[in-house]
Scaffold this active site. Structure first.
Site, mmCIF file in Angstrom:
data_model
loop_
_atom_site.group_PDB
_atom_site.id
_atom_site.type_symbol
_atom_site.label_atom_id
_atom_site.label_comp_id
_atom_site.label_asym_id
_atom_site.label_seq_id
_atom_site.Cartn_x
_atom_site.Cartn_y
_atom_site.Cartn_z
ATOM 1 N N ASP A 143 2.695 7.059 -3.577
ATOM 2 C CA ASP A 143 1.301 6.801 -3.921
ATOM 3 C C ASP A 143 1.071 5.334 -4.269
ATOM 4 O O ASP A 143 1.972 4.639 -4.740
ATOM 5 C CB ASP A 143 0.879 7.655 -5.113
ATOM 6 N N LYS A 144 -0.148 4.892 -4.080
ATOM 7 C CA LYS A 144 -0.532 3.515 -4.416
ATOM 8 C C LYS A 144 -0.201 3.178 -5.867
ATOM 9 O O LYS A 144 0.317 2.088 -6.159
ATOM 10 C CB LYS A 144 -2.034 3.328 -4.174
#
Length: 321
Positions: A143-144
């Site tokens: 995930d970012k």
């Protein structure tokens, strides 16, 4: 672009899915727009209709129809200045490299791939520094807002065996997290099926009997005044947001994870950023010893670990469950 164009597939795009090829070279084209073009037969490969999942081969001709908006154009090649900038950014992230593999310690907040409003991402950096004829490829995602280990492939052959290893779950993974409260018991296995649900744009993974199998192991390494815990996590399966959803489901959400923990994911005095980090990976390699990877903490998680005097070189031992 007033009429169709015929674009020849480059060597570094060999083996890429057709939909991924369009996303790479025409990033402003939405998924829905591409699907409509495919249904109408406006997109063709070697003169024939094609599915989004079709794998392209070097030298093939792709018919690119007129775009919905005149300002959509093929992505230009990176300038020498942007390539130098990308090399510098990647150099700061790189913790391992050989002829086949490039491994990064991804910063928190940096997306792995782009989107309609995301232009700064790992995939763009990789494309900018890729040598002629060979694309450095992503083989998995994090995930970012999650930091830590991200493995990429420098050759098509490496991309093949790496992708298969992640798909078959033969890669051993260990994440570190700060969670609110203290999980009970102090180590265990969360076996709760998950399914994506919710309104468009706000979907979440939720516990559902008819969902996909999802299993996560956890163990508490240290505790800060019963308000927060340093937890090591081992995802046995690899569902989207699995660790985040599972920790919230047992009542100890990951600090900074407002999506799954809401107001309960906050600890006074700490930044409201995601405290989730991919710490270790053991990656099997064909005919060779496994690749043993470990990333040091950085950013806000390093600051938090020092604040609570947590051991930054902890070596969790996983009991048989």
């Amino acid at each position: 672009m007033s009429g169709p164009r015929f674009v020849v597939v480059r060597a570094d795009d060999d083996g890429m899915r057709l939909d991924r090829w369009f996303k790479t070279h025409y990033p402003q084209l939405t998924h829905g727009q591409l699907q409509k073009m495919l249904r109408k037969g406006q997109v063709r490969v070697e003169g024939g209709r094609a599915q989004a999942s079709r794998r392209l081969e070097k030298g093939e001709s792709v018919r690119v129809p007129p775009m919905p908006s005149a300002d959509i154009a093929p992505k230009p090649a990176a300038s020498s200045e942007s390539r130098a900038d990308a090399r510098e950014k990647l150099a700061h992230m790189t913790i391992y490299e050989d002829k086949e593999v490039l491994v990064l310690n991804k910063p928190f907040g940096l997306a792995v791939q782009g989107g309609a409003k995301t232009t700064d991402h790992v995939d763009a950096l990789l494309e900018a520094v890729s040598p002629d004829g060979e694309r450095i490829r992503l083989v998995h995602r994090i995930d970012k807002d999650t930091g830590g280990l991200l493995v990429t492939a420098k050759t098509r052959q490496a991309a093949g065996w790496l992708t298969e290893a992640f798909r078959q779950r033969t890669v051993e993974k260990e994440y570190w997290a700060l969670v609110t409260g203290v999980p009970e018991p102090l180590f265990g296995r969360i076996d709760v099926k998950l399914a994506k649900s919710g309104p468009a744009g706000r979907e979440k993974m939720r516990a559902e009997e008819g969902g996909q199998k999802a299993i996560s192991d956890y163990q508490v390494i240290d505790v800060a005044a019963q308000k927060a815990s340093f937890v090591a996590l081992r995802p046995v399966t690899g569902r989207t947001h699995q660790l985040r959803a599972h920790m919230a489901l047992i009542g100890t959400p990951i600090v900074g994870d407002g999506k799954y923990g809401g107001a309960e994911a906050k600890v006074e005095g700490l930044p409201g950023k995601m405290h989730l980090f991919c710490r270790k990976l053991i990656v099997p390699r064909p005919g060779r010893k496994p690749l043993m990877l470990e990333a040091p903490l950085h950013g806000h998680m390093k600051d938090t670990w020092r604040l609570f005097a947590f051991e930054e070189r902890a070596e969790p031992e996983w009991p048989e469950l």
